[in-house]
Design an enzyme around this catalytic site. Structure first.
Site, mmCIF file in Angstrom:
data_model
loop_
_atom_site.group_PDB
_atom_site.id
_atom_site.type_symbol
_atom_site.label_atom_id
_atom_site.label_comp_id
_atom_site.label_asym_id
_atom_site.label_seq_id
_atom_site.Cartn_x
_atom_site.Cartn_y
_atom_site.Cartn_z
ATOM 1 N N VAL A 71 54.344 17.182 -37.349
ATOM 2 C CA VAL A 71 54.739 17.372 -38.740
ATOM 3 C C VAL A 71 56.246 17.633 -38.747
ATOM 4 C CG1 VAL A 71 54.455 18.783 -40.823
ATOM 5 C CG2 VAL A 71 52.481 18.326 -39.347
ATOM 6 N N GLU A 103 44.989 19.281 -25.596
ATOM 7 C CA GLU A 103 45.835 20.155 -24.790
ATOM 8 C C GLU A 103 46.971 20.599 -25.687
ATOM 9 O OE1 GLU A 103 47.003 17.209 -22.066
ATOM 10 O OE2 GLU A 103 45.168 17.335 -20.890
ATOM 11 N N TYR A 115 44.320 25.263 -34.522
ATOM 12 C CA TYR A 115 43.135 24.732 -33.831
ATOM 13 C C TYR A 115 41.994 25.752 -33.823
ATOM 14 C CZ TYR A 115 46.407 21.145 -32.241
ATOM 15 O OH TYR A 115 47.340 20.147 -32.184
#
Length: 146
Positions: A71, A103, A115
């Site tokens: 982003v 990862e 995440y």
């Protein structure tokens, strides 16, 4: 109106290239071109004329790998990363994946937080995996069921 997510095309390569980090850790034009021409092109967000965020996921058999999510710095913290992550996970599920792996750099606290908030769990560490200023940085391995 919020920007929509769409599949990248080869015409987006210059925008994707412009999003690569200046320190050389990013992807080459050839890699980005290949991704944009693949059957699983990156997903992008363009609130105006230029791509400001993209994500790449590869699905092989029943497993997806999140290869990259970027982003633009001026658009971080606006929810675009979360929107892209949800979109690539939905696409991976439609493509038959039952699990997604990724990862992330140990020092990337914002990404790790994103995440975890989307259901990923930390599974392990690849010691000294990423090049970093003054040495190497660990990769945190994460996964979640789709």
């Amino acid at each position: 109106m919020k920007p929509d997510v769409r599949a990248a095309t080869p015409l987006d390569v210059n925008d994707l290239l412009a999003l690569q980090p200046a320190d050389g850790r990013g992807h080459s034009r050839d890699r980005l071109q290949a991704w944009c021409e693949s059957p699983q092109p990156p997903l992008v967000i363009c609130p105006g004329a230029q791509v400001v965020a993209y994500a790449v996921v590869a699905v092989v058999l029943d497993e997806a790998s999140l290869l990259d999510i970027v982003v633009h710095p001026q658009h971080r913290g606006t929810g675009l990363g979360r929107k892209l992550l949800r979109a690539v996970l939905a696409r991976a599920r439609l493509d038959g994946a039952g699990r997604c792996l990724l990862e992330v750099r140990r020092g990337n606290d914002a990404a790790r937080c994103l995440y975890r908030s989307e259901g990923f769990q930390e599974d392990g560490v690849r010691a000294a995996y990423y090049p970093a200023p003054g040495g190497r940085e660990d990769a945190i391995l994460m996964s979640r069921l789709l």
